[in-house]
Design a protein around this motif. Sequence first.
Motif, PDB file in Angstrom:
ATOM      1  N   ALA A   1       0.794  10.574  -3.146  1.00 20.71           N
ATOM      2  CA  ALA A   1       0.772  11.637  -2.135  1.00 20.71           C
ATOM      3  C   ALA A   1       1.853  12.664  -2.438  1.00 20.71           C
ATOM      4  CB  ALA A   1       0.968  11.042  -0.740  1.00 20.71           C
ATOM      5  N   ASP A   2       3.047  12.196  -2.798  1.00 22.31           N
ATOM      6  CA  ASP A   2       4.144  13.125  -3.106  1.00 22.31           C
ATOM      7  C   ASP A   2       3.779  14.031  -4.278  1.00 22.31           C
ATOM      8  OD1 ASP A   2       5.565  12.002  -1.086  1.00 22.31           O
ATOM      9  OD2 ASP A   2       6.823  10.722  -2.372  1.00 22.31           O
ATOM     10  N   ALA A   3       2.986  13.509  -5.198  1.00 22.09           N
ATOM     11  CA  ALA A   3       2.598  14.305  -6.366  1.00 22.09           C
ATOM     12  C   ALA A   3       1.375  15.174  -6.070  1.00 22.09           C
ATOM     13  CB  ALA A   3       2.305  13.375  -7.547  1.00 22.09           C
ATOM     14  N   GLY A   4       0.898  15.143  -4.819  1.00 19.44           N
ATOM     15  CA  GLY A   4      -0.252  15.978  -4.454  1.00 19.44           C
ATOM     16  C   GLY A   4      -1.569  15.456  -5.004  1.00 19.44           C
TER      17      GLY A   4
ATOM     18  N   ALA B   1       0.842  -1.203   0.000  1.00 22.52           N
ATOM     19  CA  ALA B   1       0.000   0.000   0.000  1.00 22.52           C
ATOM     20  C   ALA B   1       0.874   1.250   0.000  1.00 22.52           C
ATOM     21  CB  ALA B   1      -0.938  -0.010   1.204  1.00 22.52           C
ATOM     22  N   ARG B   2       1.959   1.198   0.774  1.00 23.92           N
ATOM     23  CA  ARG B   2       2.849   2.367   0.792  1.00 23.92           C
ATOM     24  C   ARG B   2       3.474   2.585  -0.585  1.00 23.92           C
ATOM     25  NH1 ARG B   2       7.505   1.965   4.864  1.00 23.92           N
ATOM     26  NH2 ARG B   2       8.138   0.372   3.388  1.00 23.92           N
TER      27      ARG B   2
ATOM     28  N   ARG C   1       0.824   7.697 -15.201  1.00 22.42           N
ATOM     29  CA  ARG C   1       2.278   7.627 -15.431  1.00 22.42           C
ATOM     30  C   ARG C   1       3.008   7.128 -14.185  1.00 22.42           C
ATOM     31  NH1 ARG C   1       1.216  12.461 -18.517  1.00 22.42           N
ATOM     32  NH2 ARG C   1       1.837  13.863 -16.836  1.00 22.42           N
ATOM     33  N   LEU C   2       2.605   7.654 -13.010  1.00 23.77           N
ATOM     34  CA  LEU C   2       3.256   7.232 -11.762  1.00 23.77           C
ATOM     35  C   LEU C   2       2.994   5.753 -11.475  1.00 23.77           C
ATOM     36  CD1 LEU C   2       2.312  10.314  -9.547  1.00 23.77           C
ATOM     37  CD2 LEU C   2       4.612   9.689 -10.294  1.00 23.77           C
TER      38      LEU C   2
ATOM     39  N   ILE D   1      -9.640   8.771  -7.573  1.00 23.07           N
ATOM     40  CA  ILE D   1      -8.875  10.027  -7.552  1.00 23.07           C
ATOM     41  C   ILE D   1      -9.661  11.048  -8.385  1.00 23.07           C
ATOM     42  CG2 ILE D   1      -6.597   8.937  -7.320  1.00 23.07           C
ATOM     43  CD1 ILE D   1      -6.225   9.294 -10.339  1.00 23.07           C
ATOM     44  N   PRO D   2      -9.341  12.340  -8.276  1.00 20.22           N
ATOM     45  CA  PRO D   2     -10.002  13.318  -9.158  1.00 20.22           C
ATOM     46  C   PRO D   2      -9.642  13.022 -10.612  1.00 20.22           C
ATOM     47  CG  PRO D   2      -8.835  14.411  -7.349  1.00 20.22           C
ATOM     48  CD  PRO D   2      -8.416  12.971  -7.320  1.00 20.22           C
ATOM     49  N   SER D   3     -10.623  13.116 -11.526  1.00 18.44           N
ATOM     50  CA  SER D   3     -10.299  12.719 -12.907  1.00 18.44           C
ATOM     51  C   SER D   3      -9.265  13.635 -13.558  1.00 18.44           C
ATOM     52  CB  SER D   3     -11.562  12.581 -13.767  1.00 18.44           C
ATOM     53  OG  SER D   3     -12.461  13.593 -13.505  1.00 18.44           O
TER      54      SER D   3
END
Length: 425
Positions: A287-290, A279-280, A322-323, A312-314
Amino acid sequence: MLIVQKYGGSSLATADRVRHVAGLIARDRAEGERLVVVVSAMGDTTDDLLALAAQITPDPDPRELDLLLATGEHMSGTLLAMALHALGVSAISLTGAQAGIRTDTRHGRARIANVDPARLVRELDAGRVVIVAGFQGATGEGFLESDVTTLGRGGSDTTAVALAARLGADRCEILTDVEGIYTADPRVVPEARLLPVIGYEEMLELAQQGAQVMQTRAVELGWVNGVVIAVRSTFSDHPGTRIREDLLVEQRNKVRGLATDRHVAKVTLVGVPDRPGVARAVFAPLADAGINVDMIVQNVGHAGTTDLSFTIPSVDLARAGRLLEAVRRELDAAAVTTDSRVAKVSIVGAGIQNAPGYAARMFGTLADAGINIEMISTSEIRITCIIAEADLETAAQALHRAFALERPETVGLEPLAGGAEAAAG
Ligand code: ADP
Ligand code: ASP
Ligand code: MG
């Protein structure tokens, strides 16, 4: 009396509307009010600027993007000042930075750190209507070294509430294209009912779940600072809705409203190893990408692997994709699948926590309408379902009926008691 008003994008969409708003301001001004007027960008300007940047590059530099987006509000501010001058009203427009709005450095989603009202107060004392470009601020203290930031979509609401709090305004008014806060988005549920009052907590939850009429952060700021926020229409004199502490909340209809959100996407990582740390590995890069992850569901594992789904927000879907492709390779997961044709529907009410049966009624209503629930989440005062986007209107309208939200509430009575549907809940 000091009034802070905010006019939204649709209220300022054309030159005619800018002149209409100037007329309203001139009227208040004639009554001797001290006025600070926060403006949004005209109509779809912010979307147009974002689209323009996207035509240049899929990954625009956040600093440059913020400086670009801020110009939308400069445009409406200057035009409104000119319209007031034409009516013989003394007025000046200021950028967010000139209005003293200092933020942290998170471009695109900056938070207000501090408001230095010196310039605003000086202009008010000089007898001017002060127009402030909403949705923006600047980092740091010195002007030469500072950068322009924006406060996230819908951020002009937050500018207005922050200024009202800092200036100790007598009134804070959000002027928009609907008559106030309704039990549901009136564009989705035509029978939605206008609420004369809504508590901060319920409004915050509705805003978080997609009711775009108020930015979440604005409601938070209002709550923390005890600012009563009036939401009303630019196009009528209806008094609208007051967002404030609601002491009668326990006595009202336990479901107060519903929120809908089409701008969500569902992501599934298929066949991820079922072991500690996964999960991490998935959520830390997001999270790092906001990127805000909302609902998370991990399926029961089989043969050492499991499926992990979340929303997530579309708008963040391409970036997240990509991440996550990198994460998939690292974890040796089978696939990343995405679905942007999902939507979120939530029922919200401070009384939900004490009343069993609301979830059952929500799920039953969706089932009766033939709507499949893909994911569920709850908070103390909310139940949310992810469904197919194509079912959103049907779902919202059915739920609005099932919880009798169109019925005016008689405070002190439980409106659902004795109803035919009560037994089902
Ligand atoms: P503005 O440009 O004035 O900031 P927004 O488009 O941001 O206006 O917000 C107003 C819109 O919010 C309305 O047109 C309506 O469609 C939508 N909305 C969503 N939920 C609600 C609700 N519960 N009550 C009123 N409006 C809502
Ligand atoms: N113009 C900005 C937006 O479209 C801010 C706002 O409207 O409040 O998000
Ligand atoms: Mg808005």
